[in-house]
Design an enzyme around this catalytic site. Structure first.
Site, PDB file in Angstrom:
ATOM      1  N   MET A 134      -8.991  -3.345  -5.304  1.00  0.00           N
ATOM      2  CA  MET A 134     -10.056  -3.844  -4.807  1.00  0.00           C
ATOM      3  C   MET A 134     -11.098  -4.000  -6.143  1.00  0.00           C
ATOM      4  SD  MET A 134      -9.932  -2.654  -0.822  1.00  0.00           S
ATOM      5  CE  MET A 134     -10.258  -1.054  -1.212  1.00  0.00           C
ATOM      6  N   HIS A 142      -8.095   2.340 -12.817  1.00  0.00           N
ATOM      7  CA  HIS A 142      -7.050   0.613 -13.455  1.00  0.00           C
ATOM      8  C   HIS A 142      -6.867   0.704 -14.256  1.00  0.00           C
ATOM      9  CE1 HIS A 142      -9.608   1.327  -9.758  1.00  0.00           C
ATOM     10  NE2 HIS A 142      -8.736   0.604  -8.846  1.00  0.00           N
ATOM     11  N   LYS A 161      -1.973   8.039  -6.803  1.00  0.00           N
ATOM     12  CA  LYS A 161      -2.811   8.458  -5.916  1.00  0.00           C
ATOM     13  C   LYS A 161      -2.993   8.087  -4.408  1.00  0.00           C
ATOM     14  CE  LYS A 161      -7.787   7.480  -5.822  1.00  0.00           C
ATOM     15  NZ  LYS A 161      -7.404   7.290  -4.674  1.00  0.00           N
ATOM     16  N   GLN A 217       0.996   4.333   0.025  1.00  0.00           N
ATOM     17  CA  GLN A 217       0.568   2.960   0.289  1.00  0.00           C
ATOM     18  C   GLN A 217       1.387   2.611  -1.496  1.00  0.00           C
ATOM     19  OE1 GLN A 217      -3.081   0.659  -0.848  1.00  0.00           O
ATOM     20  NE2 GLN A 217      -2.582   0.790  -3.083  1.00  0.00           N
TER      21      GLN A 217
HETATM   22  O1  PAF Z   1      -5.221   0.645  -3.775  1.00  0.00           O
HETATM   23  C1  PAF Z   1      -5.873  -0.962  -3.127  1.00  0.00           C
HETATM   24  O2  PAF Z   1      -6.787  -1.058  -4.138  1.00  0.00           O
HETATM   25  C2  PAF Z   1      -5.717  -1.927  -2.158  1.00  0.00           C
HETATM   26  O3  PAF Z   1      -5.330  -0.557  -0.759  1.00  0.00           O
HETATM   27  C3  PAF Z   1      -4.689  -2.782  -2.686  1.00  0.00           C
HETATM   28  C4  PAF Z   1      -3.714  -1.887  -2.748  1.00  0.00           C
HETATM   29  C5  PAF Z   1      -5.220  -3.665  -3.596  1.00  0.00           C
HETATM   30  C6  PAF Z   1      -4.630  -3.955  -1.315  1.00  0.00           C
HETATM   31  O4  PAF Z   1      -5.792  -4.142  -1.597  1.00  0.00           O
END
Ligand code: PAF
Length: 285
Positions: A30, A37, A149, A153
């Site tokens: 995001m 990242h 983290k 998800q």
């Molecule tokens: O982890 C994230 O930044 C978001 O949940 C993702 C996987 C990019 C989906 O919008």
């Protein structure tokens, strides 16, 4: 490095890569990129011929009272950072590109999405799996890299890919921490003044839980969690949840073994919600 903002352009490029036999690694984000990242991008770079970093603050995964509008955005800097890590493309569509007028089909996450963060963020994981499905398909991803983290998800996305037979390998990457242990997160930008120090309650609780788990025999999970709750409270955090689960299915466990993971979420300063997690014993003890 190319900046692409349109789905049609991204899809055409991804298809041409595929027709040349090139593999594609995707790092969905995001934006507001940090070292965590960047480590995902390096993994994708090692694994694939082409790397796409997606920047999209996905409205579908935010609840009505969450921080969608305030979520930090810094596209120019993000493009620079992605380029430095060897990304070939930054794909940064706007909402109308991914959710054009008349959009009505979504993906629904299952059981795994109900507890933990799903309990306090209803609909969140449906939004995540919907956008991730779109991003993986339109980039023709062979590999997609996500950070550990957001452990729930990552688990939900692994299930998504298996359940829908998406031909993508999901790679989980270790948490990257600040020197004092705070897990890197775009939301750390919200931590002001004393909150930065208070935010360490999560890592302190993890460190202590891991120390306790090393005892022979280890204490019961409930006793470890009691200590976790105390540490978070003493250091100013408001615990949303703390659980010890089997990391393969996110089910709570009564006793610690090599697959046990502590997962927790807390509000810092009453407002900034942070998450963290760690396996409790060294590699599958
Ligand atoms: O982890 C994230 O930044 C978001 O949940 C993702 C996987 C990019 C989906 O919008």
């Amino acid at each position: 490095m190319q900046l692409i903002e349109h789905v049609a352009e991204m899809t055409a490029l991804a298809r041409s890569w595929r027709s040349q036999g090139l593999t594609v690694g995707v790092v969905p984000t995001m934006g507001c990129l940090h070292d965590g990242h960047l480590s995902l991008m390096r993994l994708a770079r090692e694994r694939c011929d082409r790397v796409v970093v997606t920047l999209f603050v996905n409205p579908l995964q935010f609840g009505p009272n969450e921080d969608f509008a305030a979520y930090p955005r810094q596209q120019r800097l993000d493009c620079q950072l992605a380029e430095e890590q060897g990304a070939d493309v930054v794909f940064a569509p706007d909402s109308r590109e991914l959710y054009p007028e008349g959009f009505q089909t979504t993906v629904k996450a299952g059981e795994l999405a109900k507890g933990l963060c799903g309990a306090s963020r209803p609909g969140h994981f449906d939004g995540v799996v919907t956008v991730v499905t779109k991003l993986l398909l339109l980039t023709c991803a062979d590999v997609a890299v996500f950070g550990e983290k957001d452990f729930q998800q990552l688990t939900v996305i692994r299930h998504l890919v298996a359940d829908l037979h998406l031909p993508v390998e999901i790679v989980g990457a270790p948490i990257v921490r600040e020197p004092d242990g705070l897990a890197m997160s775009s939301r750390n930008k919200y931590l002001q003044g004393e909150m930065r120090q208070e935010a360490l309650c999560l890592y302190r609780a993890i460190t202590e839980a891991r120390r306790l788990a090393l005892a022979t025999p280890p204490p019961a999970a409930a006793d470890i969690l009691e200590v976790v709750r105390q540490i978070v409270a003493e250091r100013g955090g408001a615990l949303d949840y703390a659980v010890i689960v089997d990391e393969r299915n996110l089910r709570e466990v009564p006793a610690v073994d090599g697959h046990s993971r502590l997962i927790l979420a807390a509000r810092i300063g009453g407002v900034v919600r942070l998450i963290d997690n760690a396996r409790l014993l060294p590699d599958h003890a």
